[in-house]
Design a protein around this motif. Structure first.
Motif, mmCIF file in Angstrom:
data_model
loop_
_atom_site.group_PDB
_atom_site.id
_atom_site.type_symbol
_atom_site.label_atom_id
_atom_site.label_comp_id
_atom_site.label_asym_id
_atom_site.label_seq_id
_atom_site.Cartn_x
_atom_site.Cartn_y
_atom_site.Cartn_z
ATOM 1 N N THR A 24 11.172 -18.687 26.095
ATOM 2 C CA THR A 24 10.644 -20.040 26.056
ATOM 3 C C THR A 24 10.399 -20.339 24.593
ATOM 4 O O THR A 24 9.739 -19.563 23.898
ATOM 5 C CB THR A 24 9.337 -20.162 26.863
ATOM 6 N N GLU A 26 9.310 -23.185 21.468
ATOM 7 C CA GLU A 26 8.607 -24.413 21.143
ATOM 8 C C GLU A 26 9.180 -24.981 19.860
ATOM 9 O O GLU A 26 9.259 -24.283 18.843
ATOM 10 C CB GLU A 26 7.107 -24.165 20.972
ATOM 11 N N GLY A 27 9.622 -26.230 19.928
ATOM 12 C CA GLY A 27 10.188 -26.894 18.768
ATOM 13 C C GLY A 27 9.117 -27.365 17.798
ATOM 14 O O GLY A 27 7.920 -27.324 18.087
ATOM 15 N N LYS A 29 8.209 -30.212 17.009
ATOM 16 C CA LYS A 29 7.422 -31.358 17.497
ATOM 17 C C LYS A 29 6.703 -31.038 18.808
ATOM 18 O O LYS A 29 6.206 -31.932 19.479
ATOM 19 C CB LYS A 29 8.322 -32.571 17.668
ATOM 20 N N ASP A 31 8.044 -29.649 21.564
ATOM 21 C CA ASP A 31 8.906 -29.609 22.745
ATOM 22 C C ASP A 31 9.078 -28.162 23.206
ATOM 23 O O ASP A 31 9.274 -27.263 22.384
ATOM 24 C CB ASP A 31 10.283 -30.195 22.433
ATOM 25 N N ILE A 32 9.037 -27.949 24.513
ATOM 26 C CA ILE A 32 9.206 -26.618 25.101
ATOM 27 C C ILE A 32 10.558 -26.576 25.810
ATOM 28 O O ILE A 32 10.904 -27.480 26.569
ATOM 29 C CB ILE A 32 8.086 -26.303 26.119
ATOM 30 N N VAL A 33 11.307 -25.502 25.566
ATOM 31 C CA VAL A 33 12.611 -25.286 26.196
ATOM 32 C C VAL A 33 12.656 -23.853 26.711
ATOM 33 O O VAL A 33 12.234 -22.927 26.014
ATOM 34 C CB VAL A 33 13.767 -25.518 25.188
ATOM 35 N N GLY A 70 15.350 -31.844 34.307
ATOM 36 C CA GLY A 70 15.247 -31.427 32.923
ATOM 37 C C GLY A 70 16.301 -30.467 32.420
ATOM 38 O O GLY A 70 16.125 -29.858 31.364
ATOM 39 N N TRP A 88 14.328 -28.111 29.889
ATOM 40 C CA TRP A 88 13.081 -28.540 29.259
ATOM 41 C C TRP A 88 11.899 -27.926 29.990
ATOM 42 O O TRP A 88 11.901 -27.847 31.223
ATOM 43 C CB TRP A 88 12.925 -30.054 29.304
ATOM 44 N N GLY A 89 10.882 -27.493 29.244
ATOM 45 C CA GLY A 89 9.626 -27.023 29.809
ATOM 46 C C GLY A 89 9.578 -25.520 29.992
ATOM 47 O O GLY A 89 10.556 -24.803 29.763
#
Length: 150
Positions: A24, A26-27, A29, A31-33, A70, A88-89
């Motif tokens: 997982t 975190e970008g 900004k 954002d979680i991917v 997502g 996403w998430g």
């Protein structure tokens, strides 16, 4: 060269089929991917023919999006033992497993491979609906686990 996550996995010890959360991220900004390893076949012992994995890619690209919100990307592994899914998430592997199984059941009912033409696909002649169904049936019968080292 930076470290590649999948190269850290001991491919001799995993037991397919499984759904594995690779990471997982975190970008900048916030954002979680999440990235998942959707392993259908046992590494270094089995592999899907390109026409089968290609057709599964086309079919799952649509069916997974119907069953999961997502999705960013679904990509076949170069070793042809499964797929990478990016979403996403921070998603639970059990939710991915449920959606994947539902999607594979939809593959079994499919009458055609979507986008099987020269306008929408770069290698449309290399698709096998029969093969996609056979591998779907195979992994559904074996059952996906969320434990990859058993």
């Amino acid at each position: 060269m930076s470290e590649v996550e999948s190269f850290q996995l001991d491919h001799r010890k995993v037991v397919a089929p499984y759904v594995r959360k690779c990471c997982t991220l975190e970008g900048k900004k916030g954002d979680i991917v999440s990235k998942f390893d959707l392993r259908f076949l046992q590494p270094n012992k089995e592999e899907m023919p390109t026409a089968s994995i290609h057709a599964l890619e086309h079919l799952l690209a649509g069916f997974l999006r119907e069953n999961l919100e997502g999705i960013i990307d679904l990509s076949p592994m170069g070793c042809r033992t499964g797929f990478y899914l990016t979403i996403w998430g921070d998603v639970d592997p059990k939710d991915i497993k449920t959606a994947l199984e539902t999607s594979l059941k939809q593959v079994l009912e499919a009458k055609e491979v979507p986008a099987a033409n020269d306008l929408q696909c770069g290698n449309y002649r290399d698709l096998s609906l029969f093969g996609a169904k056979e591998y779907s049936k195979y992994v559904l019968e074996k059952g996906f686990s969320t434990e990859f080292y058993r």
